[in-house]
Design an enzyme around this catalytic site. Structure first.
Site, short mmCIF file in Angstrom:
data_model
loop_
_atom_site.label_atom_id
_atom_site.label_comp_id
_atom_site.label_asym_id
_atom_site.label_seq_id
_atom_site.Cartn_x
_atom_site.Cartn_y
_atom_site.Cartn_z
N CYS A 117 0.74 -1.21 0.06
CA CYS A 117 -0.07 0.06 -0.10
C CYS A 117 0.75 1.30 -0.03
CB CYS A 117 -0.89 -0.10 1.16
SG CYS A 117 -2.16 -1.34 1.36
N HIS A 256 -2.76 7.27 3.27
CA HIS A 256 -3.34 6.03 2.67
C HIS A 256 -4.75 5.78 3.07
CE1 HIS A 256 -3.92 2.04 1.21
NE2 HIS A 256 -3.69 1.44 2.43
N ASN A 286 -9.84 0.15 0.06
CA ASN A 286 -8.50 0.28 0.11
C ASN A 286 -7.77 -0.13 -1.36
OD1 ASN A 286 -5.64 -0.19 0.32
ND2 ASN A 286 -5.77 -1.11 2.20
#
Ligand code: ACO
Length: 329
Positions: A117, A256, A286
């Site tokens: 990520c 994020h 996500n």
């Protein structure tokens, strides 16, 4: 680390998400979950997923085309392509090579960067190094994922969290503003908390690995939650200090987008007010390496990032990996 010498900045951004929307109501029909549970625990309402046959480089291509257009340059002007991804089209060749060919970036070198990520932030900082030394003049940086192919759609504890997408930016020397400070880190001791155990050289794909569902993403959500908050808050503070920009001069924090509660907790710990935090986890879930660049793109489009704005990108992902970029737009 405080940045010196040549100023390097972002000169154009782009994004692409698949058309297909998967809502929490859709997930209620697939696993034992509820819209209420997902929204309260994660802040996610819906996410995008690709149709069968669509791969990471397809999303990356559209995001890259838009970033190039907004930067006012052509693929042939690019001399470096970096794709941050954990869901490449194939184990090899790299998605960057496939993209370089499809875009017609004939003079570019390219490679994929695996930082889960944190892929966008790691890729931006990597491109910055090449541009600062003068080795390359113009870089195309992409964070792109099709994690829907690696999520176990029978596991309610993970399948509600992720979505597909791509974000892209063009980077080059700039005469004002640009990247002011960066921070990067990793900690492999926590690798097992978030991983895809099968399909690599440790446990190559086999009937047994498929039967054991080792090719799907596995996560210890509670551990990841705590570490994400701590590492992102510390990383944000590190770059704020290094750049000597007072925290109240940060105009837009782009964390994020994993979970609204992680975002709120890290912002609180880093003493940054939620009014300045850009959030789109509710619409995309996500998107892993794509998340920071998709959010940056939307923040720019919505006028939350303007000329002169101080923007703080903060990322955290499997590895563990984490990093931040503080830049002036
Ligand atoms: N629907 C309904 N119930 C669920 C679901 C679901 N989709 N998923 C889990 N549950 C249940 C669990 O089984 C558990 O039940 P039990 O108490 O009977 O055992 C209960 O809900 C509570 O589970 P917890 O794991 O304690 O719930 P928590 O509040 O911690 O939220 C979550 C879980 C959302 C995964 C949270 O831990 C989290 O967000 N962690 C961070 C993970 C993350 O964002 N990862 C993304 C990748 S890493 C990164 O990008 C930063």
């Amino acid at each position: 680390m405080k940045t010196s010498a040549r100023r390097i900045g972002v000169v154009g951004v782009g994004m692409c998400v698949p058309k297909k929307v998967l809502t929490n109501a859709d997930l209620e029909k697939m696993v034992d979950t509820t819209d209420e549970w997902i929204q309260t625990r994660t802040g996610i309402r819906e996410r995008r997923v690709v149709e069968p046959g669509m791969a990471t480089s397809d999303l990356a291509y559209d995001a890259a085309k838009e970033a190039l257009k907004r930067a006012g340059c052509h693929a042939k002007d690019i001399d470096l392509v970096i794709v941050g991804t954990t869901s490449p089209d194939m184990l090899f060749p790299s998605t960057a090579c496939l993209l370089q060919h499809r875009l017609g970036a004939k003079s570019a070198a390219g490679f994929d960067l695996s930082a889960a990520c944190s892929g966008s932030v790691f890729s931006i900082i990597t491109a910055q190094q090449y541009l600062q030394t003068g080795r390359f003049k113009r870089a195309l940086v992409i964070g792109a994922e099709v994690l829907s192919g690696f999520v176990d759609w029978t596991d309610r504890s993970t399948c509600v969290l992720f979505g597909d997408g791509a974000g892209a930016c063009v980077m080059s020397r700039v005469s004002r503003g640009g990247i002011l400070a960066t921070d990067l880190g990793c900690d492999g001791s926590a690798a097992e908390f978030l991983c895809i155990p099968g399909g690599g050289s440790r446990q190559p794909p086999s009937h047994a690995s498929i039967d054991q569902r080792l090719h799907y993403l596995r996560m210890d959500g509670t551990e990841i939650f705590k570490l994400a908050v701590r590492r992102m808050a510390e990383s944000a503070q590190t770059v704020i200090k290094a750049a000597r920009v007072p925290a109240d001069k940060i105009d837009c924090l782009i964390p994020h987008q994993a979970n609204i509660r992680i975002i709120q907790a890290m912002a609180k710990r880093a003493r940054l007010p939620m009014e300045k935090v850009y959030v789109n986890v509710d619409r995309y879930g996500n998107t892993s390496a794509a998340s920071n660049l998709i959010a940056l793109y939307e923040a720019v489009q919505e006028g939350k990032v303007k000329r002169g704005s101080h923007v703080l990108l903060v990322a955290f992902g499997a590895g563990l990996t984490w990093g931040s970029v503080l830049l002036q737009w």
